[in-house]
Design an enzyme around this catalytic site. Structure first.
Site, PDB file in Angstrom:
ATOM      1  N   CYS A 278       0.812  -1.230   0.000  1.00  0.00           N
ATOM      2  CA  CYS A 278       0.000   0.000   0.000  1.00  0.00           C
ATOM      3  C   CYS A 278       0.846   1.283   0.000  1.00  0.00           C
ATOM      4  CB  CYS A 278      -0.939  -0.002   1.205  1.00  0.00           C
ATOM      5  SG  CYS A 278      -0.241  -0.764   2.675  1.00  0.00           S
TER       6      CYS A 278
ATOM      7  N   HIS B  20      -3.281   6.094   4.446  1.00  0.00           N
ATOM      8  CA  HIS B  20      -1.886   6.317   4.837  1.00  0.00           C
ATOM      9  C   HIS B  20      -1.446   7.697   4.342  1.00  0.00           C
ATOM     10  CE1 HIS B  20      -1.852   2.175   5.839  1.00  0.00           C
ATOM     11  NE2 HIS B  20      -1.049   1.679   4.912  1.00  0.00           N
TER      12      HIS B  20
HETATM   13  P1  NAP Z   1      -7.779  -9.292   7.707  1.00  0.00           P
HETATM   14  O1  NAP Z   1      -8.822  -8.266   7.850  1.00  0.00           O
HETATM   15  O2  NAP Z   1      -7.158  -9.882   8.949  1.00  0.00           O
HETATM   16  O3  NAP Z   1      -8.389 -10.513   6.826  1.00  0.00           O
HETATM   17  C1  NAP Z   1      -7.705 -11.715   6.606  1.00  0.00           C
HETATM   18  C2  NAP Z   1      -8.471 -12.572   5.608  1.00  0.00           C
HETATM   19  O4  NAP Z   1      -7.720 -13.740   5.302  1.00  0.00           O
HETATM   20  C3  NAP Z   1      -9.811 -13.051   6.150  1.00  0.00           C
HETATM   21  O5  NAP Z   1     -10.729 -13.165   5.099  1.00  0.00           O
HETATM   22  C4  NAP Z   1      -9.443 -14.426   6.671  1.00  0.00           C
HETATM   23  O6  NAP Z   1     -10.538 -15.301   6.746  1.00  0.00           O
HETATM   24  C5  NAP Z   1      -8.489 -14.882   5.592  1.00  0.00           C
HETATM   25  N1  NAP Z   1      -7.666 -15.978   6.065  1.00  0.00           N
HETATM   26  C6  NAP Z   1      -6.810 -15.988   7.113  1.00  0.00           C
HETATM   27  N2  NAP Z   1      -6.281 -17.220   7.285  1.00  0.00           N
HETATM   28  C7  NAP Z   1      -6.810 -17.990   6.310  1.00  0.00           C
HETATM   29  C8  NAP Z   1      -6.680 -19.369   5.957  1.00  0.00           C
HETATM   30  N3  NAP Z   1      -5.897 -20.200   6.659  1.00  0.00           N
HETATM   31  N4  NAP Z   1      -7.381 -19.838   4.888  1.00  0.00           N
HETATM   32  C9  NAP Z   1      -8.191 -19.017   4.198  1.00  0.00           C
HETATM   33  N5  NAP Z   1      -8.375 -17.704   4.498  1.00  0.00           N
HETATM   34  C10 NAP Z   1      -7.689 -17.212   5.527  1.00  0.00           C
HETATM   35  O7  NAP Z   1      -6.547  -8.787   6.846  1.00  0.00           O
HETATM   36  P2  NAP Z   1      -6.519  -7.777   5.583  1.00  0.00           P
HETATM   37  O8  NAP Z   1      -6.180  -6.429   6.060  1.00  0.00           O
HETATM   38  O9  NAP Z   1      -7.746  -7.952   4.768  1.00  0.00           O
HETATM   39  O10 NAP Z   1      -5.244  -8.277   4.807  1.00  0.00           O
HETATM   40  C11 NAP Z   1      -5.134  -9.560   4.276  1.00  0.00           C
HETATM   41  C12 NAP Z   1      -3.795  -9.704   3.557  1.00  0.00           C
HETATM   42  O11 NAP Z   1      -3.788  -8.877   2.401  1.00  0.00           O
HETATM   43  C13 NAP Z   1      -2.593  -9.243   4.375  1.00  0.00           C
HETATM   44  O12 NAP Z   1      -2.146 -10.280   5.203  1.00  0.00           O
HETATM   45  C14 NAP Z   1      -1.632  -8.840   3.341  1.00  0.00           C
HETATM   46  O13 NAP Z   1      -0.838  -9.913   2.915  1.00  0.00           O
HETATM   47  C15 NAP Z   1      -2.521  -8.343   2.256  1.00  0.00           C
HETATM   48  N6  NAP Z   1      -2.613  -6.878   2.273  1.00  0.00           N
HETATM   49  C16 NAP Z   1      -2.052  -6.249   1.301  1.00  0.00           C
HETATM   50  C17 NAP Z   1      -2.098  -4.895   1.257  1.00  0.00           C
HETATM   51  C18 NAP Z   1      -1.412  -4.214   0.183  1.00  0.00           C
HETATM   52  O14 NAP Z   1      -0.981  -3.117   0.419  1.00  0.00           O
HETATM   53  N7  NAP Z   1      -1.292  -4.744  -0.971  1.00  0.00           N
HETATM   54  C19 NAP Z   1      -2.733  -4.139   2.206  1.00  0.00           C
HETATM   55  C20 NAP Z   1      -3.317  -4.813   3.222  1.00  0.00           C
HETATM   56  C21 NAP Z   1      -3.239  -6.192   3.230  1.00  0.00           C
HETATM   57  P3  NAP Z   1     -11.345 -15.539   8.141  1.00  0.00           P
HETATM   58  O15 NAP Z   1     -12.270 -14.363   8.285  1.00  0.00           O
HETATM   59  O16 NAP Z   1     -12.090 -16.811   7.871  1.00  0.00           O
HETATM   60  O17 NAP Z   1     -10.354 -15.638   9.224  1.00  0.00           O
HETATM   61  C1  3JM Z   2       0.320  -5.822   4.347  1.00  0.00           C
HETATM   62  O1  3JM Z   2       1.785 -12.637   5.544  1.00  0.00           O
HETATM   63  C2  3JM Z   2       1.145 -11.983   6.356  1.00  0.00           C
HETATM   64  O2  3JM Z   2       0.873 -12.392   7.479  1.00  0.00           O
HETATM   65  C3  3JM Z   2       0.658 -10.611   5.942  1.00  0.00           C
HETATM   66  C4  3JM Z   2       1.576  -9.484   6.240  1.00  0.00           C
HETATM   67  C5  3JM Z   2       1.126  -8.228   5.529  1.00  0.00           C
HETATM   68  C6  3JM Z   2       1.610  -7.873   4.256  1.00  0.00           C
HETATM   69  C7  3JM Z   2       2.479  -8.823   3.497  1.00  0.00           C
HETATM   70  O3  3JM Z   2       3.661  -8.940   3.817  1.00  0.00           O
HETATM   71  O4  3JM Z   2       1.947  -9.464   2.589  1.00  0.00           O
HETATM   72  C8  3JM Z   2       0.209  -7.381   6.161  1.00  0.00           C
HETATM   73  C9  3JM Z   2      -0.181  -6.191   5.568  1.00  0.00           C
HETATM   74  C10 3JM Z   2       1.221  -6.660   3.687  1.00  0.00           C
HETATM   75  C11 3JM Z   2       1.751  -6.225   2.374  1.00  0.00           C
HETATM   76  O5  3JM Z   2       0.978  -5.740   1.552  1.00  0.00           O
HETATM   77  O6  3JM Z   2       2.967  -6.293   2.153  1.00  0.00           O
END
Ligand code: NAP
Ligand code: 3JM
Length: 339
Positions: A131, A244
């Site tokens: 992000c 952010h």
């Molecule tokens: P979040 O609100 O904690 O949501 C996590 C999601 O992943 C929920 O839908 C959860 O399902 C699912 N999940 C977790 N463990 C799982 C498993 N074992 N099998 C299937 N689904 C599973 O987190 P978020 O903020 O949405 O972020 C999720 C991920 O996206 C981050 O970890 C990161 O890698 C990525 N992300 C990327 C950016 C970016 O800048 N590109 C920004 C934010 C996040 P349940 O509800 O069933 O637990």
């Molecule tokens: C944003 O792998 C994880 O547990 C998620 C950590 C995470 C990430 C990542 O490294 O993929 C949380 C929030 C990011 C990201 O976009 O880099």
């Protein structure tokens, strides 16, 4: 009209929720929608275009018949399941850090390097940057093209929604506790986040930087296709729910004035300039939340060097920083390669 079969992995999360809303808002031609999460979500339903969809448990065979997979369930989930999706013929747009730094995986911000989407062919995976990187490169691309950026010094002020749903609850719960003279409870972050700033995002690496800081360094070089650009970052979590903010200082090869930067950015795709000091107008996280643009203000010359510019860059981390960028990639991929 041609429609597409779309899977959302991590559908119940902060990013997943935003994915579903943006698919609906932008009228992405979804023919079939498969919502995937963990076993914790069994029995849950999510709404898309007025219809309830059951959340299914993510499995190795979840991608049979799917064409586009939008992944945001964490790095280890992508590492394990993206190859199954790719094998099933589904192209993965991955929001995690799992594949971003692999040379044959394209890392894409459509305003900057949409052409790289063609490299989906290598492994059927396209990576979405972090992000903090996305909003910075959207703002800097036009300046880099006009004056070549030699060095970037960035400090971030990142909202808790970047950590997910539980972190948003933690900020609200701690704030409520402190205003009621109760002890705040820290579970998601190592320290209290309410009324505080934490100079650690993600893990510490050998060089003393956090991984979030190094993501900004590695990703900026890869997206600009310029290994020579020098980048240094300090990433800080602040008690903001959404969007952010970044203080960005750049040094360019060619002299460019603040007025020229304003002019360039006012025409740049995805950018909105909010910069009128006389009226106290500058980008604010609370105004960027829920919006698509990257807002840029406080544009001024760095008077300590010959060719320097300072900027303040703000964008919604769940939208342009994650879900929106992924869906913009999906739109281009579908239009150009899935006719
Ligand atoms: P979040 O609100 O904690 O949501 C996590 C999601 O992943 C929920 O839908 C959860 O399902 C699912 N999940 C977790 N463990 C799982 C498993 N074992 N099998 C299937 N689904 C599973 O987190 P978020 O903020 O949405 O972020 C999720 C991920 O996206 C981050 O970890 C990161 O890698 C990525 N992300 C990327 C950016 C970016 O800048 N590109 C920004 C934010 C996040 P349940 O509800 O069933 O637990
Ligand atoms: C944003 O792998 C994880 O547990 C998620 C950590 C995470 C990430 C990542 O490294 O993929 C949380 C929030 C990011 C990201 O976009 O880099």
């Amino acid at each position: 009209m041609r429609t597409y079969r779309v899977a959302v992995v991590g559908a119940t999360g902060a990013v997943g929720n935003e994915m579903i809303s943006i698919l609906e808002e932008r009228n992405f031609p979804v023919g079939e929608l498969r919502l995937l999460a963990s076993e914790r979500s069994i029995g849950k339903e999510l709404e898309f275009k007025g219809k309830a969809y059951p959340v299914q448990v993510l499995k190795e065979d979840s991608f049979e018949g799917m064409e586009i997979g939008l992944f945001s369930a964490g790095g280890s989930i992508s590492q394990k399941f993206a190859p199954f999706a790719a094998q099933a013929g589904c192209v993965v747009i991955d929001n995690t850090a799992a594949f971003r730094y692999e040379p044959d995986i394209p890392l894409v911000v459509p305003e900057v390097n949409a052409g790289k989407i063609a490299d989906y062919k290598n492994r059927r995976i396209i990576a979405n940057p972090n992000c903090s990187t996305i909003q910075m490169v959207v703002a800097l691309k036009p300046i880099h093209d006009a004056a070549r950026i030699k060095r970037i010094v960035v400090s971030t002020y990142q909202s808790v929604s970047g950590t997910g749903k539980k972190a948003m609850d933690e900020l609200i719960d701690q704030t409520r506790a402190l205003l009621s003279f109760k002890e705040p409870v820290a579970k998601v972050y190592p320290y209290q986040i309410a009324f505080n700033c934490l100079p650690q995002i993600d893990i510490f690496l050998e060089n003393g930087y956090t991984k979030e800081e190094m993501k900004m360094v590695w990703e900026t070089k890869k997206i600009f296709g310029d290994e020579s650009i020098a980048v240094t970052a300090t990433t800080v979590r602040v008690p903001v729910l959404r969007a952010h903010s970044e203080s960005v200082n750049i040094e360019t090869e060619k002299k460019i004035s603040a007025a020229q930067v304003k002019e360039l950015l006012s025409k740049a795709p995805g950018v909105v300039v909010v910069d009128d000091p006389a009226k106290r107008e500058y980008p604010l996280a609370i105004n960027a939340a829920g919006k698509d643009a990257t807002y840029v203000g406080r544009i001024r010359e760095d008077e300590s060097i010959a060719n320097g510019i300072n900027l303040w860059v703000v964008s919604d981390n769940l939208r342009k920083g994650a879900a929106l960028n992924a869906i913009q990639i999906a739109e281009i991929y579908a239009r150009d390669y899935l006719k």
